[in-house]
Design a protein around this motif. Sequence first.
Motif, PDB file in Angstrom:
ATOM      1  N   ASP A 107      51.705  35.528  56.251  1.00  0.00           N
ATOM      2  CA  ASP A 107      50.568  35.628  55.336  1.00  0.00           C
ATOM      3  C   ASP A 107      50.729  36.853  54.441  1.00  0.00           C
ATOM      4  O   ASP A 107      50.770  37.982  54.929  1.00  0.00           O
ATOM      5  N   ILE A 108      50.820  36.639  53.154  1.00  0.00           N
ATOM      6  CA  ILE A 108      50.982  37.753  52.211  1.00  0.00           C
ATOM      7  C   ILE A 108      49.736  37.962  51.353  1.00  0.00           C
ATOM      8  O   ILE A 108      49.780  38.654  50.347  1.00  0.00           O
ATOM      9  N   THR A 109      48.644  37.348  51.748  1.00  0.00           N
ATOM     10  CA  THR A 109      47.416  37.475  50.969  1.00  0.00           C
ATOM     11  C   THR A 109      46.659  38.745  51.335  1.00  0.00           C
ATOM     12  O   THR A 109      46.810  39.278  52.435  1.00  0.00           O
ATOM     13  N   CYS A 110      45.841  39.204  50.410  1.00  0.00           N
ATOM     14  CA  CYS A 110      44.956  40.348  50.655  1.00  0.00           C
ATOM     15  C   CYS A 110      43.578  39.803  51.016  1.00  0.00           C
ATOM     16  O   CYS A 110      43.090  38.875  50.382  1.00  0.00           O
ATOM     17  N   SER A 111      42.960  40.394  52.018  1.00  0.00           N
ATOM     18  CA  SER A 111      41.642  39.938  52.459  1.00  0.00           C
ATOM     19  C   SER A 111      40.577  40.953  52.081  1.00  0.00           C
ATOM     20  O   SER A 111      40.817  42.160  52.094  1.00  0.00           O
ATOM     21  N   SER A 112      39.389  40.446  51.756  1.00  0.00           N
ATOM     22  CA  SER A 112      38.242  41.314  51.490  1.00  0.00           C
ATOM     23  C   SER A 112      36.963  40.554  51.814  1.00  0.00           C
ATOM     24  O   SER A 112      36.989  39.344  52.021  1.00  0.00           O
ATOM     25  N   LYS A 113      35.842  41.287  51.884  1.00  0.00           N
ATOM     26  CA  LYS A 113      34.547  40.684  52.215  1.00  0.00           C
ATOM     27  C   LYS A 113      33.512  41.119  51.178  1.00  0.00           C
ATOM     28  O   LYS A 113      32.638  41.931  51.463  1.00  0.00           O
ATOM     29  N   PRO A 114      33.590  40.571  49.955  1.00  0.00           N
ATOM     30  CA  PRO A 114      32.599  40.947  48.933  1.00  0.00           C
ATOM     31  C   PRO A 114      31.274  40.225  49.138  1.00  0.00           C
ATOM     32  O   PRO A 114      31.195  39.215  49.827  1.00  0.00           O
ATOM     33  N   ARG A 115      30.235  40.773  48.518  1.00  0.00           N
ATOM     34  CA  ARG A 115      28.907  40.160  48.558  1.00  0.00           C
ATOM     35  C   ARG A 115      28.732  39.284  47.315  1.00  0.00           C
ATOM     36  O   ARG A 115      29.139  39.655  46.220  1.00  0.00           O
ATOM     37  N   LYS A 119      24.279  35.746  40.359  1.00  0.00           N
ATOM     38  CA  LYS A 119      24.762  34.613  39.556  1.00  0.00           C
ATOM     39  C   LYS A 119      25.735  33.734  40.336  1.00  0.00           C
ATOM     40  O   LYS A 119      26.484  32.969  39.752  1.00  0.00           O
ATOM     41  N   SER A 120      25.739  33.888  41.653  1.00  0.00           N
ATOM     42  CA  SER A 120      26.562  33.086  42.555  1.00  0.00           C
ATOM     43  C   SER A 120      28.049  33.275  42.295  1.00  0.00           C
ATOM     44  O   SER A 120      28.815  32.330  42.273  1.00  0.00           O
ATOM     45  N   ARG A 121      28.445  34.556  42.115  1.00  0.00           N
ATOM     46  CA  ARG A 121      29.852  34.882  41.879  1.00  0.00           C
ATOM     47  C   ARG A 121      30.256  36.005  42.814  1.00  0.00           C
ATOM     48  O   ARG A 121      29.432  36.810  43.250  1.00  0.00           O
ATOM     49  N   VAL A 122      31.550  36.065  43.116  1.00  0.00           N
ATOM     50  CA  VAL A 122      32.109  37.210  43.824  1.00  0.00           C
ATOM     51  C   VAL A 122      33.082  37.901  42.874  1.00  0.00           C
ATOM     52  O   VAL A 122      33.707  37.261  42.037  1.00  0.00           O
ATOM     53  N   VAL A 123      33.175  39.208  43.002  1.00  0.00           N
ATOM     54  CA  VAL A 123      34.100  39.981  42.180  1.00  0.00           C
ATOM     55  C   VAL A 123      35.323  40.308  43.026  1.00  0.00           C
ATOM     56  O   VAL A 123      35.208  40.927  44.081  1.00  0.00           O
ATOM     57  N   VAL A 124      36.490  39.861  42.544  1.00  0.00           N
ATOM     58  CA  VAL A 124      37.745  40.140  43.226  1.00  0.00           C
ATOM     59  C   VAL A 124      38.692  40.731  42.197  1.00  0.00           C
ATOM     60  O   VAL A 124      39.046  40.068  41.220  1.00  0.00           O
ATOM     61  N   ARG A 125      39.075  41.976  42.387  1.00  0.00           N
ATOM     62  CA  ARG A 125      39.971  42.673  41.466  1.00  0.00           C
ATOM     63  C   ARG A 125      39.487  42.570  40.018  1.00  0.00           C
ATOM     64  O   ARG A 125      40.238  42.231  39.127  1.00  0.00           O
ATOM     65  N   GLN A 126      38.222  42.806  39.794  1.00  0.00           N
ATOM     66  CA  GLN A 126      37.564  42.847  38.488  1.00  0.00           C
ATOM     67  C   GLN A 126      37.517  41.492  37.774  1.00  0.00           C
ATOM     68  O   GLN A 126      37.346  41.418  36.562  1.00  0.00           O
ATOM     69  N   VAL A 142      37.286  36.555  51.427  1.00  0.00           N
ATOM     70  CA  VAL A 142      38.149  36.199  50.298  1.00  0.00           C
ATOM     71  C   VAL A 142      39.595  36.456  50.685  1.00  0.00           C
ATOM     72  O   VAL A 142      39.931  37.506  51.219  1.00  0.00           O
ATOM     73  N   SER A 143      40.430  35.470  50.427  1.00  0.00           N
ATOM     74  CA  SER A 143      41.865  35.592  50.642  1.00  0.00           C
ATOM     75  C   SER A 143      42.538  35.515  49.279  1.00  0.00           C
ATOM     76  O   SER A 143      42.537  34.464  48.635  1.00  0.00           O
ATOM     77  N   ARG A 167      41.175  41.215  33.236  1.00  0.00           N
ATOM     78  CA  ARG A 167      39.966  41.840  33.745  1.00  0.00           C
ATOM     79  C   ARG A 167      38.727  41.260  33.073  1.00  0.00           C
ATOM     80  O   ARG A 167      38.697  41.043  31.864  1.00  0.00           O
ATOM     81  N   GLY A 168      37.706  40.959  33.870  1.00  0.00           N
ATOM     82  CA  GLY A 168      36.441  40.458  33.354  1.00  0.00           C
ATOM     83  C   GLY A 168      36.384  38.950  33.153  1.00  0.00           C
ATOM     84  O   GLY A 168      35.338  38.433  32.781  1.00  0.00           O
ATOM     85  N   GLU A 169      37.474  38.224  33.391  1.00  0.00           N
ATOM     86  CA  GLU A 169      37.461  36.770  33.234  1.00  0.00           C
ATOM     87  C   GLU A 169      36.609  36.132  34.328  1.00  0.00           C
ATOM     88  O   GLU A 169      36.409  36.724  35.394  1.00  0.00           O
ATOM     89  N   GLN A 170      36.128  34.918  34.071  1.00  0.00           N
ATOM     90  CA  GLN A 170      35.297  34.192  35.022  1.00  0.00           C
ATOM     91  C   GLN A 170      35.867  32.805  35.271  1.00  0.00           C
ATOM     92  O   GLN A 170      36.267  32.134  34.331  1.00  0.00           O
ATOM     93  N   SER A 171      35.878  32.410  36.526  1.00  0.00           N
ATOM     94  CA  SER A 171      36.230  31.034  36.882  1.00  0.00           C
ATOM     95  C   SER A 171      35.003  30.444  37.568  1.00  0.00           C
ATOM     96  O   SER A 171      34.720  30.741  38.734  1.00  0.00           O
TER      97      SER A 171
END
Length: 197
Positions: A107-115, A119-126, A142-143, A167-171
């Motif tokens: 597993d080479i993914t980075c893990s985090s636990k954002p809130r 607006k029902s979005r999570v911020v991962v690396r901006q 988040v993986s 940076r700042g893009e939205q999916s």
Amino acid sequence: MPKKKGILNPSALLLFVPTTASTPSTAVHLKGWCSRKRWSRGRYRICPAQSSRPPPKVDTIAQLNEYIAKCDIEDMDRVIDTKTSVIASDFAIEVGYLQELPTEHFDITCSSKPRVDAKSRVVVRQCFYSVPVSLIAKRVDVSLGAERVVISFQGRMVACHERLVHRGEQSLILDHYLEALIRKPGALPGSVPLAQI
């Protein structure tokens, strides 16, 4: 390397490129991507020595991978400074010494636990990625991989997005907002998720 008053002399590490030329197109070619650097000395701009080519302009990781693969193929006929053979023949010799790839998954993914925000979005690396509306104000797992962002809640995958590069893009996926649209159907025409379809 030459020292100047106990400080490393930057001119030993950097290449000076003139910022003026006879034609505008030549000037742009000479400057490359150096015009974005802040340091300057008179008519000359200090640039890293390897800046002979501007960085690629890509929108996705897939485009960047295609560009790197194309450059690798073009590089096979190049001769490195002091060698007499091309890179392709040197690689053919070294291929026999390479070991096989490991069979087990690593597993080479980075893990985090954002809130999840309002607006029902999570911020991962901006960058912003949508999750279902029912997860607002909750922490999710988040993986972050090289190409994908997988978001899960209580061990169940709730969203999977292609990784964004700017940076700042939205999916935003429209399905994640359907629960909110039942309560506020008038919000659909001007919504960002609808515009991304």
